[in-house]
Design an enzyme around this catalytic site. Structure first.
Site, PDB file in Angstrom:
ATOM      1  CB  SER A 122      -2.502 -24.305  -1.615  1.00 17.03           C
ATOM      2  OG  SER A 122      -3.731 -24.036  -2.260  1.00 17.03           O
ATOM      3  N   GLY A 123      -2.527 -20.806  -1.624  1.00 22.79           N
ATOM      4  CA  GLY A 123      -2.412 -19.676  -2.564  1.00 22.79           C
ATOM      5  C   GLY A 123      -1.207 -18.795  -2.273  1.00 22.79           C
ATOM      6  CD  GLU A 131       1.898  -1.120  -6.722  1.00 27.75           C
ATOM      7  OE1 GLU A 131       2.288  -2.238  -6.388  1.00 27.75           O
ATOM      8  OE2 GLU A 131       0.724  -0.870  -7.039  1.00 27.75           O
ATOM      9  CG  HIS A 150      -3.878   0.300   0.049  1.00 28.18           C
ATOM     10  ND1 HIS A 150      -4.339  -0.560   1.012  1.00 28.18           N
ATOM     11  CD2 HIS A 150      -3.589  -0.476  -1.022  1.00 28.18           C
ATOM     12  CE1 HIS A 150      -4.330  -1.802   0.536  1.00 28.18           C
ATOM     13  NE2 HIS A 150      -3.881  -1.775  -0.697  1.00 28.18           N
TER      14      HIS A 150
HETATM   15  C1  BG6 Z   1      -2.685  -4.267  -3.010  1.00 23.89           C
HETATM   16  C2  BG6 Z   1      -3.146  -3.988  -4.407  1.00 23.89           C
HETATM   17  O1  BG6 Z   1      -3.713  -4.024  -2.105  1.00 23.89           O
HETATM   18  O2  BG6 Z   1      -1.576  -3.427  -2.713  1.00 23.89           O
HETATM   19  C3  BG6 Z   1      -2.016  -4.200  -5.388  1.00 23.89           C
HETATM   20  O3  BG6 Z   1      -4.217  -4.853  -4.740  1.00 23.89           O
HETATM   21  C4  BG6 Z   1      -0.814  -3.382  -4.995  1.00 23.89           C
HETATM   22  O4  BG6 Z   1      -2.421  -3.859  -6.707  1.00 23.89           O
HETATM   23  C5  BG6 Z   1      -0.462  -3.616  -3.548  1.00 23.89           C
HETATM   24  O5  BG6 Z   1       0.264  -3.762  -5.841  1.00 23.89           O
HETATM   25  C6  BG6 Z   1       0.619  -2.662  -3.096  1.00 23.89           C
HETATM   26  O6  BG6 Z   1       1.057  -3.062  -1.833  1.00 23.89           O
HETATM   27  P1  BG6 Z   1       2.524  -2.734  -1.378  1.00 23.89           P
HETATM   28  O7  BG6 Z   1       2.564  -3.132   0.044  1.00 23.89           O
HETATM   29  O8  BG6 Z   1       3.452  -3.493  -2.261  1.00 23.89           O
HETATM   30  O9  BG6 Z   1       2.666  -1.252  -1.583  1.00 23.89           O
END
Ligand code: BG6
Length: 498
Positions: free
Chosen positions: A28-29, A233, A257
Site C-alpha cells: 500500500s506504500g 536533482e 547509483h
Molecule cells: C533514490 C534516492 O535511490 O534515487 C533518492 O533515495 C533520489 O533520494 C532517487 O531522489 C533518484 O532517482 P531518479 O530515478 O529520480 O534519478
C-alpha cells in the site's frame, strides 16, 4: 526520419517469462503504488508476464482484495478496460502484520491456493520487500520459518527476495545485514536493486562499449582526458527527512547509483554476457579505485548543504530536519582508478538535491589531437571531442566532434550528433522498474548488486563517513537552493553546465 528507420538489423535476446507469484510487502506504500504496480501492469500489457502469474500485495493497511483492486484502478495507466480488468483479476491482497507468524501462515495458504488455480507447473515465488530496510530482518526470517523460502531442488521452483537499498550504513552494518540474510537465503536468491541499472542509457553502456569496435580502442588513458558523472536533482528532500537526516547524500546516491554508473563506464570487458562475469568485472573496478586520502580530504571530496534562496527553503528549514543539521545534500568527488586502462584519468562525480535542474549524465571528454594542421587554430583551442550519455530527464547520447561549418570560409567547431530514446520508441518511455522486475521474475541477476560489490563500495566510503565525524575535517559548504552547488566543487574541475 520515420520512427523505425533508425535501425539496421535488430536482434532481441529471447525472453520467456516463467509462471510466478510476485508477493509485494509494503503493497500500500508509495513505491508499490507509484512504481512497482504500474511497471508490472506494463509488463502484462507487453505480454511479458506469464499468463499463470499472480501478484499478492501484503501490508498492514486495512484493504481486502476488492478494495485493493479498486485502488489500483485509480493509479494504473489508462489502457484498454478489458486489459485492465484481466490484469486486476491476477491481483490479490492480504492484510497482515510483518512480525506475526500467523500472517505468514495465511500467506503460505494463499500461495498454495493460487498455485492450484491454473498453473501447469509449480510457480516460482518472488518476494519484493518494498518496506523500510529496517523490516528486512523481520520479514525474511518469518518467510523462512513459514517454509516459504525453501526450494525443492536448487532454484526449481525458485524463491527469490528483492530488496531496495540501503544495504547497511557502513562496512560493519552492511556485513552484519549480509551475514544475517545469508542465514536464510543463498546469494543467488537475493536481488538487491539499484534502479539506476534499469535505466535505458545505463544499460546501453554495455552495448556501446562491447558491441561496437569504434569505442573500445580509445576507451583508456591514452585518449580520454576526464570522465564526469552527474546526478543532479531539482527537488529537495520532500517528506523524507526522517530517512535523509540519518543517510545523507553520500549514502543515498554515491555508494550505489554513482558507483554503479562509474563501474559500467570503467570496468573491463567481461568474458561473456552473464550476471557473474559482469559483476566480477565491476567488483575488480571498484576495488581498483584509489582510497580517499586521510589528510586533506576536502581537496578531492566536497560536501555541501542547500540553504534558503528566494522562495526555496533551505535544508535546515525542511520539516523534520534538525535546526543545526550537518547532513550533506551535495557531494562532489574526484576519483582515480589504479589500473593500466585508467592510470591518471580523473573521474569527477557530483550529485545533489535542490540544484538548478534535474540532470543525470555521464560525459567523457577526449584528449586534444596531438598537433593541429589547421593553424593558426591550435589543438588546445578546439572544443574537445565529447561523448555524453544522457540518463535523464532525456535518455540518449550525443557525440560532439570537430567539423567544418558549411560555407566558403574555413570555419570549424564542435558539431553535436544526437539521438534520444523517446524518439526511437515513438514517444514511449520505459520505467527502470519494468526491466528490473522482469529480470527478477526471469531469475537474471545481471542488473542486481552482488554482496561483495556492496562490501567493496562500503570499504571505499566508510573512511569518508568516519572522517566527516571529525569536526576538524572538511567544511560543510552551504549553497543556495536552486544553484549549481557549492562553489568549493569548482576546486575539483571545471564542471559541465547544469
Ligand atoms: C533514490 C534516492 O535511490 O534515487 C533518492 O533515495 C533520489 O533520494 C532517487 O531522489 C533518484 O532517482 P531518479 O530515478 O529520480 O534519478
Amino acid at each position: 526520419m520515420e520512427n523505425g528507420n533508425y535501425w539496421r538489423g535488430n536482434f532481441c535476446l529471447e525472453v520467456s517469462p516463467t509462471p510466478d507469484i510476485l508477493v509485494i510487502f509494503g503493497a500500500s506504500g508509495d513505491l508499490a503504488r507509484r512504481k512497482l504496480l504500474p511497471a508490472i501492469y506494463n509488463l502484462f500489457r507487453r505480454e511479458l508476464l506469464h499468463g499463470d502469474s499472480h501478484i499478492v500485495g501484503c501490508a498492514r493497511h486495512d484493504y481486502d482484495t476488492a478494495s485493493f483492486r479498486e485502488l489500483l484502478r485509480g493509479v494504473l495507466p489508462p489502457a484498454e478496460p478489458e486489459q485492465l480488468e484481466a490484469f486486476l483479476q491476477r491481483i490479490h491482497y492480504l492484510r497482515g502484520d510483518y512480525g506475526d507468524p500467523e500472517s505468514y501462515r495465511q500467506l503460505g495458504a494463499k500461495l498454495e491456493e493460487l498455485g492450484k488455480l491454473d498453473a501447469a507447473m509449480p510457480l516460482n515465488y518472488t518476494f519484493y520487500l518494498a518496506t523500510p530496510s529496517s523490516l528486512y530482518l523481520t520479514i525474511v526470517p518469518q518467510l523462512s520459518a513459514a517454509g516459504l523460502l525453501k526450494e525443492d531442488f536448487e532454484g526449481t521452483p525458485w524463491r527469490h527476495v528483492v530488496m531496495e537499498k540501503p544495504f547497511g550504513r557502513d562496512t560493519a552494518s552492511a556485513q552484519e545485514l549480509d551475514l544475517e540474510l545469508h542465514r536464510y537465503l543463498k546469494e543467488r536468491q537475493i536481488y538487491r536493486i539499484d534502479h539506476y541499472l534499469g535505466k535505458e542509457t545505463v544499460q546501453n553502456i554495455l552495448m556501446l562499449r562491447f558491441a561496437n569496435i569504434i569505442f573500445e580502442p580509445i576507451w583508456n588513458q591514452h585518449y580520454i582526458a576526464k570522465v564526469e558523472i552527474t546526478a543532479a536533482e531539482e527537488i529537495g528532500i520532500g517528506r523524507r527527512a526522517g530517512y535523509f537526516e540519518s543517510a545523507g547524500l553520500l549514502r543515498d546516491m554515491f555508494q550505489n547509483h554513482m558507483l554503479e554508473m562509474l563501474s559500467m563506464v570503467a570496468m573491463e570487458m567481461p568474458g561473456e554476457f552473464s550476471a557473474d562475469a559482469i559483476r566480477d568485472e565491476k567488483l575488480k573496478l571498484i576495488r581498483a579505485i584509489r582510497p580517499f586520502p586521510q589528510k586533506n580530504l576536502e581537496t578531492v571530496l566536497v560536501r555541501g548543504q542547500y540553504a534558503a534562496a528566494g522562495d526555496l527553503a533551505g535544508y535546515r528549514q525542511e520539516e523534520g530536519v534538525a535546526a543545526g543539521s550537518t547532513t550533506e545534500t551535495f557531494v562532489a568527488a574526484k576519483l582515480l582508478i589504479d589500473n593500466w586502462r585508467w592510470r591518471g584519468v580523473p573521474f569527477f562525480l557530483r550529485s545533489g538535491k535542490r540544484l538548478k535542474r534535474r540532470l543525470s549524465e555521464i560525459a567523457i571528454t577526449f584528449k586534444a589531437v596531438p598537433h593541429s594542421i589547421f593553424q593558426p587554430i591550435r589543438a588546445q583551442d578546439m572544443t574537445p571531442d565529447t561523448l555524453v550519455l544522457s540518463v535523464q530527464p532525456e535518455e540518449g547520447m550525443s557525440l560532439t566532434i570537430q567539423a567544418k561549418q558549411p560555407g566558403p570560409k574555413l570555419c570549424m567547431g564542435g558539431l553535436m550528433m544526437h539521438f534520444n530514446y523517446a524518439e526511437l520508441a515513438g514517444g514511449e518511455s520505459f520505467e527502470a522498474y519494468e526491466r528490473l522486475l522482469l529480470d527478477a521474475m526471469l531469475g537474471d541477476q545481471t542488473l542486481f548488486i552482488r554482496s561483495d560489490i556492496i562490501a567493496a563500495s562500503w570499504r571505499l566510503f566508510t573512511p569518508v563517513l568516519e572522517a566527516w565525524r571529525n569536526p576538524e575535517c572538511c567544511p560543510l559548504e552551504l549553497y543556495p537552493a536552486g544553484s549549481s552547488g557549492p562553489s568549493g566543487a569548482d576546486r575539483l574541475t571545471e564542471w559541465r553546465e547544469l
